[in-house]
Design a protein around this motif. Structure first.
Motif, PDB file in Angstrom:
ATOM      1  N   PRO A 121     -19.425  60.033 -42.324  1.00  0.00           N
ATOM      2  CA  PRO A 121     -18.144  60.618 -41.939  1.00  0.00           C
ATOM      3  C   PRO A 121     -16.969  59.954 -42.668  1.00  0.00           C
ATOM      4  O   PRO A 121     -16.928  58.732 -42.799  1.00  0.00           O
TER       5      PRO A 121
ATOM      6  N   ARG B 203     -28.528  55.822 -37.932  1.00  0.00           N
ATOM      7  CA  ARG B 203     -27.163  55.272 -38.011  1.00  0.00           C
ATOM      8  C   ARG B 203     -26.264  56.072 -38.963  1.00  0.00           C
ATOM      9  O   ARG B 203     -25.492  55.527 -39.733  1.00  0.00           O
TER      10      ARG B 203
ATOM     11  N   SER C 203     -17.262  65.855 -39.953  1.00  0.00           N
ATOM     12  CA  SER C 203     -16.663  65.491 -41.239  1.00  0.00           C
ATOM     13  C   SER C 203     -17.104  66.453 -42.343  1.00  0.00           C
ATOM     14  O   SER C 203     -16.295  66.914 -43.146  1.00  0.00           O
TER      15      SER C 203
ATOM     16  N   ASP D 247     -30.645  59.157 -33.907  1.00  0.00           N
ATOM     17  CA  ASP D 247     -29.658  58.741 -34.912  1.00  0.00           C
ATOM     18  C   ASP D 247     -29.087  57.369 -34.573  1.00  0.00           C
ATOM     19  O   ASP D 247     -28.986  56.493 -35.424  1.00  0.00           O
ATOM     20  N   ARG D 248     -28.717  57.209 -33.294  1.00  0.00           N
ATOM     21  CA  ARG D 248     -28.089  55.936 -32.898  1.00  0.00           C
ATOM     22  C   ARG D 248     -29.060  54.768 -33.034  1.00  0.00           C
ATOM     23  O   ARG D 248     -28.660  53.663 -33.387  1.00  0.00           O
TER      24      ARG D 248
ATOM     25  N   ASP E 200     -22.931  63.149 -35.002  1.00  0.00           N
ATOM     26  CA  ASP E 200     -21.883  63.986 -34.412  1.00  0.00           C
ATOM     27  C   ASP E 200     -20.619  63.940 -35.260  1.00  0.00           C
ATOM     28  O   ASP E 200     -20.064  64.970 -35.648  1.00  0.00           O
ATOM     29  N   ARG E 201     -20.211  62.711 -35.624  1.00  0.00           N
ATOM     30  CA  ARG E 201     -19.019  62.571 -36.475  1.00  0.00           C
ATOM     31  C   ARG E 201     -19.298  63.070 -37.884  1.00  0.00           C
ATOM     32  O   ARG E 201     -18.435  63.625 -38.558  1.00  0.00           O
ATOM     33  N   TRP E 202     -20.529  62.849 -38.331  1.00  0.00           N
ATOM     34  CA  TRP E 202     -20.931  63.267 -39.685  1.00  0.00           C
ATOM     35  C   TRP E 202     -20.806  64.786 -39.833  1.00  0.00           C
ATOM     36  O   TRP E 202     -20.242  65.282 -40.814  1.00  0.00           O
TER      37      TRP E 202
ATOM     38  N   TYR F 269     -24.428  58.494 -37.569  1.00  0.00           N
ATOM     39  CA  TYR F 269     -23.396  58.959 -36.626  1.00  0.00           C
ATOM     40  C   TYR F 269     -23.254  60.477 -36.790  1.00  0.00           C
ATOM     41  O   TYR F 269     -22.211  60.996 -37.177  1.00  0.00           O
TER      42      TYR F 269
ATOM     43  N   LEU G 287     -29.408  62.885 -31.384  1.00  0.00           N
ATOM     44  CA  LEU G 287     -28.297  61.927 -31.305  1.00  0.00           C
ATOM     45  C   LEU G 287     -28.826  60.520 -30.980  1.00  0.00           C
ATOM     46  O   LEU G 287     -28.401  59.524 -31.569  1.00  0.00           O
ATOM     47  N   GLU G 288     -29.785  60.495 -30.049  1.00  0.00           N
ATOM     48  CA  GLU G 288     -30.353  59.207 -29.661  1.00  0.00           C
ATOM     49  C   GLU G 288     -31.147  58.590 -30.831  1.00  0.00           C
ATOM     50  O   GLU G 288     -31.044  57.387 -31.112  1.00  0.00           O
TER      51      GLU G 288
END
Lengths: 229, 464
Positions: free
Chosen positions: B394, B294, B303, B289-290, B298-300, B296, B286-287
């Protein structure tokens, strides 16, 4: 077979290219601006700015002719000329200085890169705004500009921010006309482009050169195909 | 020595016509497409211009003037609809599009080189200076494609010429590769990577192949995050370059599955969210990715897992990607027409059939490294499509604007596309006709390119 046809093919293409470039030669056409009925000379002694609307009649404006009477004391001084789209972005399409001494026999001709003047989906206004900024004149110098009582179709001149109810600038717009434009709008492609891209014959020459290179490539491909087959 | 000299002479003979052709073809697109009429060109140029003005780390005091100059030029060149113009009265930056500062500065630093020499010239001249950098990269890409074809197809001299020419004449590629856009460097780097991979596959580990592959990969990764999928062909190549014997499926299948399971367990976890079991990224991912991806994640993941919402969208995404891959120019608004779309669809279906036929005909005939090179191309095409389709996630809430990725995001794998296309095309014809069929395919692309720049002419100079 391919080799024997190769040389005349290149020569033929070069002839086509040269003809295209010759067809694209510039042919500036001066058209009447404000009519010369009732002309007078407006003294520029106290004038800091003149504004005049130009209703463009040709597609590519490449210059203007202004009527001027220039005193020998003022020949070194510059006249600033600016052009904008009327009602559009308050930025200049053209912004240049011309020495008043460039006036010959009462006519100052100013040339600039072509401006595409037709209103289209992509250009906002067919009307241009001409702004002239005369220099501060030395004492005793008499510089005058030609104005006309005929204000149609361009409208009256604005002197130092105030609309003159009687006179319009008497100017002659110069439009670029190219025969090739009827077939291929090279003038429009070159309008406002920098360097060689602003030279209309560049485009037929580029296409011609590409076609020659393409023929060379196809010739090699065919040779390799024949040898590998 | 004499043999080597003859090789160099033969290679120079090809370069002597291929390079001018690539430069002239690219120059056509460079000159015909009006300023600012490529995907996100104003904002890409803005970033490069800021670097040229010394504002490398972040936009500084000159950024306002730069954005105004670009906006005025856009206005002068009819970018805005009639009656609209940017607000240059206020001394603040004008938003010219998507903020490209999220990308690493490598490409923009390269594009800034000519801008440094043209600082006091018009913004249009600066734009064309930056486009010239792209033009050079386009020509080098064509040369790289030629070297790849020479490496992978040593016994097919005709295909060695046709493959780079197909790349050269793909109009959407030529259009993008003569724009100011970081994708240009990514695409060039991908071809360098593929050249390195080709040499590694053919010769095993050798310094030049490894160097080219590492250089291509590094340049791509330091240019744009969309280059991350290039790790797949690179990894596959390293595996195949190191293991030059056939790998029985009894070995690679369980090994591959174990590896996949291991990476999945290290990267994801299951969690019950609102009563439903959800797959979520682990904290480290997650880190990462952020900070870098980019996506996202978790949302990806949420989705992607929502099949009911996403399933109806995929056909439209595939359609847009496919059409923009072959037949959309400029900002994607110049279409080559429904007939070209239909032709591309029919050609794709025919080529898929041809690939099956050709694959069957070639089974057991090609050396292992050539078989693997075809699989590598196949893997690159699949990864490019999968990653680009998944780029749609997402998904935004219902009713909001949905960003559908365009085909240009797959251009890093365009050569594998073209190679499989040529291979499948050959599969449609019997052996005696293949030579002429290959030339026919080339002529089809020449026609497509000519039609494309005619469309550019019509749209920008005749219709408006």
């Amino acid at each position: 077979m391919i080799r024997s046809y190769w040389f005349p093919l290149v020569i033929g293409l070069l002839i086509v290219l040269t003809s295209a470039a010759m067809l694209a030669a510039l042919q500036p056409v001066a058209q009447p601006g404000a009519a010369l009925d009732g002309v007078e000379l407006l003294a520029l002694t106290e004038v800091t700015q003149l504004e005049q609307r130009i209703m463009a009649e040709g597609e590519y404006l490449v210059g203007l002719r202004l009527g001027l009477k220039v005193d020998p004391l003022a020949t070194e001084l510059p006249l600033r000329l600016r052009l904008r789209h009327e009602g559009g972005l308050p930025r200049d399409l053209i912004n240049l200085e011309v020495p008043l001494g460039a006036t010959e026999q009462g006519v100052l001709e100013v040339r600039f890169a072509p401006i595409f003047t037709r209103a289209t989906l992509h250009t906002s206004s067919p009307t241009l705004q001409l702004i002239l900024e005369p220099p501060p004149l030395p004492e005793g110098a008499d510089v005058r500009i030609l104005v006309s009582r005929q204000t149609e179709p361009h409208g009256s001149v604005v002197v130092n921010g105030e609309l003159d109810p009687i006179f319009a600038l008497a100017f002659t717009p110069i439009y670029q006309h190219q025969r090739l434009d009827a077939l291929w709008p090279v003038s429009r492609m070159a309008a406002q482009r920098p360097g060689p891209l602003g030279w209309p014959p560049f485009y037929p020459l580029l296409v011609g050169s590409f076609l020659v290179a393409l023929m060379v490539a196809l010739k090699h491909v065919l040779l390799v195909s024949r040898e590998s087959g | 020595m004499a043999a080597q000299w003859n090789v160099w002479k033969a290679e120079w003979a090809v370069i002597s016509w291929l390079l001018p052709l690539a430069l002239l073809h690219g120059l056509l697109y460079l000159a015909l497409v009006p300023p600012w009429q490529h995907y996100d060109e104003p904002s890409h140029f803005e970033y490069a211009a800021q670097i040229a003005a010394g504002e490398f780390e972040a936009p500084g005091p000159q950024a306002v003037g730069i954005s105004h100059a670009i906006a005025v030029s856009m206005y002068r060149h009819g970018f805005y609809p009639p009656g609209e113009h940017p607000n240059i009265e206020e001394a603040r930056r004008i938003r010219l599009g998507y903020n490209q500062r999220v990308h690493p500065p490598l490409y923009y630093s390269v594009a800034a080189v000519p801008l440094g020499f043209l600082q006091d010239r018009s913004v249009e001249l600066q734009l064309y200076g930056a486009r010239m950098v792209s033009l050079v990269l386009y020509a080098l890409s064509v040369l790289a494609a030629w070297r790849i074809a020479v490496t992978l197809l040593p016994d097919e001299p005709l295909m060695q010429l046709v493959i780079p020419l197909l790349l050269l004449f793909t109009p959407t590629f030529a259009d993008l590769m003569t724009a100011v856009n970081s994708d240009v460097l990514v695409n060039f780097a991908a071809l360098v990577l593929l050249l390195g991979c080709a040499r590694l596959l053919r010769d095993g580990f050798q310094p030049m192949g490894l160097l080219l592959a590492l250089f291509g990969l590094a340049v791509a990764l330091f240019t744009k995050r969309t280059a991350i999928p290039m790790l797949v062909p690179f990894g596959l190549t390293l595996l195949w370059a190191g293991w030059r014997q056939p790998l029985p499926w009894r070995i690679w299948l369980p090994t591959g599955l174990s590896l996949l399971a291991g990476v999945s367990i290290a990267s994801f976890r299951f969690e019950r969210v609102e009563g439903a079991l959800r797959i979520l990224p682990r904290d480290w991912l997650l880190e990462f990715d952020r900070n870098h991806l980019r996506i996202y994640l978790d949302r990806w993941l949420l989705s992607v897992a929502d099949w009911e919402l996403s399933a109806p969208i995929y056909p439209e995404v595939v359609r847009v990607m496919f059409e923009s891959f072959w037949a959309r120019l400029a900002w994607g608004h110049i279409s080559l027409g429904a007939s070209v779309d239909l032709m591309a669809r029919m050609l794709t279906v025919a080529v898929c059939i041809g690939l099956l036929v050709r694959g069957w005909q070639l089974r057991g005939q090609l050396p292992l490294w050539q078989q693997r090179s075809i699989w590598l191309c196949f893997a690159m095409v699949c990864v490019a499509w999968f990653v680009t389709i998944m780029h749609v996630h997402p998904l935004p809430p219902y009713g909001q604007w949905l960003h559908i990725p365009r085909g240009r995001y797959m251009f890093w794998a365009i050569l594998p596309h073209l190679w499989l296309l040529a291979l499948g095309w050959q599969g449609l014809f019997p052996q005696p006709w293949r030579r002429w069929a290959t030339i026919g395919l080339l002529l089809l692309f020449v026609g497509l390119s000519s039609f494309a720049w005619s469309s550019v002419l019509v749209d920008f100079y005749y219709l408006t």
